[in-house]
Design an enzyme around this catalytic site. Structure first.
Site, PDB file in Angstrom:
ATOM      1  N   VAL A  12       0.839  -1.201   0.000  1.00 56.57           N
ATOM      2  CA  VAL A  12       0.000   0.000   0.000  1.00 56.57           C
ATOM      3  C   VAL A  12       0.876   1.255   0.000  1.00 56.57           C
ATOM      4  O   VAL A  12       0.593   2.233  -0.693  1.00 56.57           O
ATOM      5  CB  VAL A  12      -0.960  -0.018   1.210  1.00 56.57           C
ATOM      6  CG1 VAL A  12      -1.763   1.272   1.285  1.00 56.57           C
ATOM      7  CG2 VAL A  12      -1.901  -1.221   1.126  1.00 56.57           C
ATOM      8  N   CYS A 125     -10.534  -2.845   2.765  1.00 62.25           N
ATOM      9  CA  CYS A 125     -10.503  -2.829   1.294  1.00 62.25           C
ATOM     10  C   CYS A 125     -11.747  -3.442   0.644  1.00 62.25           C
ATOM     11  O   CYS A 125     -11.992  -3.215  -0.547  1.00 62.25           O
ATOM     12  CB  CYS A 125      -9.250  -3.531   0.801  1.00 62.25           C
ATOM     13  SG  CYS A 125      -8.795  -4.964   1.771  1.00 62.25           S
ATOM     14  N   HIS A 239     -10.333  -7.426  -5.283  1.00 58.40           N
ATOM     15  CA  HIS A 239     -11.339  -8.069  -4.427  1.00 58.40           C
ATOM     16  C   HIS A 239     -12.688  -8.065  -5.163  1.00 58.40           C
ATOM     17  O   HIS A 239     -13.147  -7.018  -5.658  1.00 58.40           O
ATOM     18  CB  HIS A 239     -11.500  -7.303  -3.112  1.00 58.40           C
ATOM     19  CG  HIS A 239     -10.356  -7.476  -2.150  1.00 58.40           C
ATOM     20  ND1 HIS A 239      -9.295  -8.326  -2.346  1.00 58.40           N
ATOM     21  CD2 HIS A 239     -10.131  -6.891  -0.931  1.00 58.40           C
ATOM     22  CE1 HIS A 239      -8.469  -8.256  -1.308  1.00 58.40           C
ATOM     23  NE2 HIS A 239      -8.951  -7.400  -0.449  1.00 58.40           N
ATOM     24  N   ASN A 317      -7.788  -3.753  -4.459  1.00 55.81           N
ATOM     25  CA  ASN A 317      -7.646  -3.602  -3.009  1.00 55.81           C
ATOM     26  C   ASN A 317      -6.463  -2.744  -2.600  1.00 55.81           C
ATOM     27  O   ASN A 317      -6.463  -2.131  -1.535  1.00 55.81           O
ATOM     28  CB  ASN A 317      -7.542  -4.969  -2.329  1.00 55.81           C
ATOM     29  CG  ASN A 317      -6.522  -5.876  -2.964  1.00 55.81           C
ATOM     30  OD1 ASN A 317      -6.681  -6.278  -4.114  1.00 55.81           O
ATOM     31  ND2 ASN A 317      -5.459  -6.205  -2.252  1.00 55.81           N
TER      32      ASN A 317
END
Ligand code: NAP
Length: 344
Positions: A12, A125, A239, A317
């Site tokens: 991230v 997420c 996702h 995500n």
């Protein structure tokens, strides 16, 4: 403008570096991780410092901080960053349930981020894309209940899990075994497994409880009926969520398409018409990294009152579900040069 990222070397954190260059070109970056090191990203080299340096008395002050650490390290560093004068967006679970900390999905409830706010929690997420799809529909039809089943990518578990998944997948698929027996039965590669971390006496995993709790907090609907079942699938990024949603009023599918296809009503949503789900997959969302893909909307025929629909939501995500939403939330304090990253 001085921006710092904690966890800059993680999945991230790396995405956050890329987005900052779009939102605030020219900002000075200060990167932190577990120890001093060099990070190479997109052919550029960055100096990264050990985060414990922020605990020194003469630690540098700054404007904005993104924290992409696990819960324990967020707990350790977020208060220090606030003390140093940073406005902070935390991406862990640590502050999401704190009633004093806004839990923000940009485009849904980001207007609660004003100058008086110093700390914002970034939701899970899976919650972010689901809220982007449901919030505009709720405004039109009212929302009564949501049941969701998720198929989550391995990168949600961080860089170490992703790298070992990629190695296991490469080795396992090489065997061309038609039953997939070379894969570990509880591993991620070539498999579907329950998202089973933190299962408590309720029988629901922490991921499932997060999706339930966070949806209620973001929509300010503490009584909303939500249930979730979460899995991980052998996918790197993206996702995928199937939801059964019941509204307060009968749903007209043409109006649904009109709402989801209008960026003024449904910011950061890409609506894919048709029940077949063309263009709707985990890998499609990695090509549209900053949008929630929403489609397969059709009536749930169990509901004779025509208030219930089935739909699918897919989101990257690492970006929409983490770094992009965090950057968009921060644009409420510091407007973005890139309009696609500006929260309304
Ligand atoms: N991955 C996702 O899809 C996703 C989505 C939404 C939210 N989140 C949340 O975002 C956070 C980061 O996730 P991630 O997937 O980016 O994790 P990750 O890839 O595992 O990266 C973890 C980061 O934490 C740093 N770190 C580890 N120990 C540390 C220490 N003692 N002091 C300071 N830094 C330390 C690591 O630095 P080193 O490289 O030096 O070890 C690395 O930069 C987590 O809270 C996660 O739940 C993740």
């Amino acid at each position: 403008m001085r921006i710092c990222i904690l966890g800059a070397t993680g999945l991230v954190g790396r995405e956050t570096i890329t987005l900052i260059a779009r939102a605030w070109p020219g900002a000075t970056l200060a990167l932190f991780a577990s120890r001093d090191q060099e990070l190479t990203l997109d052919g550029k080299s960055y100096e990264v410092l050990g985060a414990s340096r922020l605990e020194a008395q003469d630690a540098p002050r700054g404007d904005l901080a993104f924290v992409a650490l696990d819960d324990d390290h967020s707990k350790r560093y977020v208060p220090r960053l606030v003390e140093l004068g940073y406005r902070v967006i935390d991406k862990s679970n640590t502050y999401r349930a704190d009633p004093k900390v806004p839990l923000v999905v940009a485009g849904v409830n980001s207007s609660i981020v004003d100058d008086s706010v110093r700390l914002v929690a970034n939701p899970n997420c899976t919650t972010i894309p689901l809220m982007l799809a449901l919030s505009p529909l709720r405004r039109e039809f009212g929302l009564s209940a949501v049941t969701v089943s998720t198929y989550q990518a391995v990168s949600g578990a961080g860089i170490a899990a992703l790298d070992s998944f990629l190695a296991d997948a490469r080795d396992g698929f090489q065997a061309l075994d038609r039953l997939g027996l070379p894969f570990k039965p509880s591993g991620y590669a070539g498999n579907t497994v329950p998202h089973n971390g933190g299962t408590d006496e309720s029988g629901f995993s922490s991921e499932e409880r997060k999706l339930i709790f966070e949806s209620r907090k973001i929509l300010s609907m503490p009584e909303l009926g939500v249930s979730a079942q979460c899995c991980r699938v052998g996918v790197a990024v993206g996702h995928y969520e199937n939801a059964w949603v019941t509204f307060d009023r009968p749903v007209d599918l043409e109006r649904v398409a009109g709402i989801l296809g209008d960026p003024a009503k449904s910011p950061f949503v890409k609506h894919l018409p048709g029940a077949a789900g063309e263009g709707l997959s985990a890998l499609h969302c990695v090509q549209d990294r900053d949008l929630a893909l929403v489609g397969r909307i059709r009536p749930d025929h169990r509901d004779r009152d025509r208030k219930s629909v089935c739909l699918t939501v897919v989101g990257d995500n690492l970006r929409l579900g983490a770094a992009t939403n965090a950057v968009r939330a921060a644009t409420r304090w510091f407007p973005s040069a890139d309009r696609d990253l500006q929260a309304p």
